[in-house]
Design a protein around this motif. Structure first.
Motif, mmCIF file in Angstrom:
data_model
loop_
_atom_site.group_PDB
_atom_site.id
_atom_site.type_symbol
_atom_site.label_atom_id
_atom_site.label_comp_id
_atom_site.label_asym_id
_atom_site.label_seq_id
_atom_site.Cartn_x
_atom_site.Cartn_y
_atom_site.Cartn_z
ATOM 1 N N ASP A 49 15.756 13.132 -14.270
ATOM 2 C CA ASP A 49 15.778 14.253 -13.317
ATOM 3 C C ASP A 49 17.251 14.568 -13.045
ATOM 4 O O ASP A 49 17.908 13.926 -12.223
ATOM 5 N N SER A 50 17.772 15.574 -13.777
ATOM 6 C CA SER A 50 19.228 15.776 -13.760
ATOM 7 C C SER A 50 19.745 16.171 -12.376
ATOM 8 O O SER A 50 20.839 15.748 -11.990
ATOM 9 N N ALA A 51 18.958 16.941 -11.615
ATOM 10 C CA ALA A 51 19.452 17.364 -10.291
ATOM 11 C C ALA A 51 19.574 16.153 -9.361
ATOM 12 O O ALA A 51 20.597 15.973 -8.675
ATOM 13 N N MET A 52 18.550 15.298 -9.345
ATOM 14 C CA MET A 52 18.606 14.129 -8.463
ATOM 15 C C MET A 52 19.651 13.120 -8.945
ATOM 16 O O MET A 52 20.345 12.493 -8.151
ATOM 17 N N ARG A 56 22.836 11.538 -7.012
ATOM 18 C CA ARG A 56 23.106 10.106 -6.871
ATOM 19 C C ARG A 56 24.459 9.731 -7.499
ATOM 20 O O ARG A 56 25.290 9.073 -6.868
ATOM 21 N N CYS A 57 24.660 10.148 -8.771
ATOM 22 C CA CYS A 57 25.825 9.649 -9.529
ATOM 23 C C CYS A 57 27.115 10.407 -9.225
ATOM 24 O O CYS A 57 28.187 9.806 -9.235
ATOM 25 N N ASN A 58 27.014 11.728 -8.982
ATOM 26 C CA ASN A 58 28.248 12.501 -8.822
ATOM 27 C C ASN A 58 28.598 12.824 -7.384
ATOM 28 O O ASN A 58 29.733 13.145 -7.073
ATOM 29 N N GLN A 59 27.605 12.748 -6.491
ATOM 30 C CA GLN A 59 27.926 13.047 -5.090
ATOM 31 C C GLN A 59 28.100 11.780 -4.261
ATOM 32 O O GLN A 59 28.721 11.801 -3.215
ATOM 33 N N PHE A 81 20.763 2.596 -10.900
ATOM 34 C CA PHE A 81 21.493 1.919 -11.971
ATOM 35 C C PHE A 81 22.057 2.817 -13.059
ATOM 36 O O PHE A 81 23.109 2.500 -13.647
ATOM 37 N N PRO A 82 21.406 3.970 -13.351
ATOM 38 C CA PRO A 82 22.051 4.867 -14.315
ATOM 39 C C PRO A 82 23.473 5.249 -13.871
ATOM 40 O O PRO A 82 24.313 5.597 -14.705
ATOM 41 N N PRO A 232 17.763 18.411 -3.921
ATOM 42 C CA PRO A 232 17.321 19.340 -4.977
ATOM 43 C C PRO A 232 15.874 19.054 -5.389
ATOM 44 O O PRO A 232 15.600 18.639 -6.517
ATOM 45 N N VAL A 233 14.965 19.226 -4.425
ATOM 46 C CA VAL A 233 13.545 18.964 -4.711
ATOM 47 C C VAL A 233 12.738 20.226 -4.388
ATOM 48 O O VAL A 233 13.136 21.011 -3.525
ATOM 49 N N PRO A 234 11.595 20.415 -5.065
ATOM 50 C CA PRO A 234 10.834 21.654 -4.845
ATOM 51 C C PRO A 234 9.988 21.636 -3.575
ATOM 52 O O PRO A 234 9.340 22.613 -3.260
#
Ligand SMILES: C[S@@+](CC[C@H](N)C(=O)[O-])C[C@H]1O[C@@H](n2cnc3c(N)ncnc32)[C@H](O)[C@@H]1O
Length: 248
Positions: A49-52, A56-59, A81-82, A232-234
């Motif tokens: 899930d690229s938005a989530m 997590r990883c970039n923000q 962990f990713p 970023p969830v619907p």
């Protein structure tokens, strides 16, 4: 008119079905409920899930933010962990996850990487991390945990985190919050209506003014910082969140 009635009937049936499922689910014993929750969380925690994962990883979990001896509160299925597996700043990782049904998913997810640092996963609550020495942790991570921790235990977790953190080091977090009743009255009311069911389905998660827990730490930590963020969830009623850090 017929179409509108059918639509309303459909919505009503859906709500009744959800309530029936919720009541049935609440009747299950705690052990079974935790097992089902772990399985659901594993299905919705999607590393693709690229938005989530961007959130997590970039923000929050950029490599420069996460270093040394790292401790994560409420690891869930290991979905952070990713962002962590190839962080060369990390010396060791300790996860705290009281729902032991999550552990198999955690180990299953991380086995795909050849992670160079020591990893351990503990099954106690973060309200009592007695295995962890005082002033021994460089970075604490916590994502989407406090909504499922009943009052007044979040305060205990933040105080326990303060004990184990080294001076000047960071506790970084991303958390769901209740919608603002003044600026988003519809969402707030909807959250309050759906909350009893939401709590059953989501292992005790409630729509809470989580910022109060962090504000209460202003006399304990040297810095308390957070800002509002949008998930970023619907699903409109789980969009409100905060991102921030506590500095010991
Ligand atoms: C909604 S899940 C979030 C999991 C993961 N952090 C994520 O970002 O997807 C909340 C997690 O907090 C854990 N949790 C609940 N109470 C806890 C406590 N007292 N101490 C540590 N973890 C707790 C739950 O078992 C669950 O795995």
């Amino acid at each position: 008119m017929g179409l509108i009635l059918r639509f309303l009937f459909g919505i009503l049936s859906f709500i009744v079905a959800l309530i029936a499922i919720g009541i049935g689910y609440s009747k299950l014993d705690n052990v079974y409920r935790q097992k089902i929750f772990a399985s659901i969380l594993n299905k919705v925690s999607d590393p693709n899930d690229s938005a989530m994962m961007d959130l997590r990883c970039n923000q929050l979990l950029q490599h420069s933010n996460v270093k040394g001896h790292v401790l994560e509160i409420g690891t869930g299925t290991g979905i952070n962990f990713p962002c962590l597996h190839n962080n060369t700043n990390i010396k060791s990782y300790t996860g705290i996850e009281p729902n032991v049904n999550m552990h198999q998913y955690f180990y299953n997810l991380i086995k795909q990487w050849n992670i160079p640092y020591e990893i351990r996963l503990l099954s106690n609550s973060a309200t009592d991390m007695h295995e962890i020495e005082s002033n021994s942790i460089d970075t604490i991570i916590m994502t989407f945990v406090l909504c499922s921790v009943p009052d007044p235990l979040p305060e205990k977790i933040l105080l326990e985190a303060h004990r184990i953190l080294k001076p000047d080091r960071n506790f970084i977090f991303f958390e769901h919050v209740v919608a603002n009743s003044k600026t988003k009255p519809f969402t707030y009311r909807f959250q309050k209506i759906i909350e009893p069911l939401w709590k059953i389905i989501n292992d005790g998660c409630q729509f809470k003014p989580i910022t109060n827990y962090f504000d209460a730490m202003k006399n304990v930590y040297s810095q308390v910082q957070y800002e509002h963020s949008v998930m970023p969830v619907p699903v409109f009623f789980i969009k409100d969140a905060i991102k921030g850090k506590l500095v010991k």
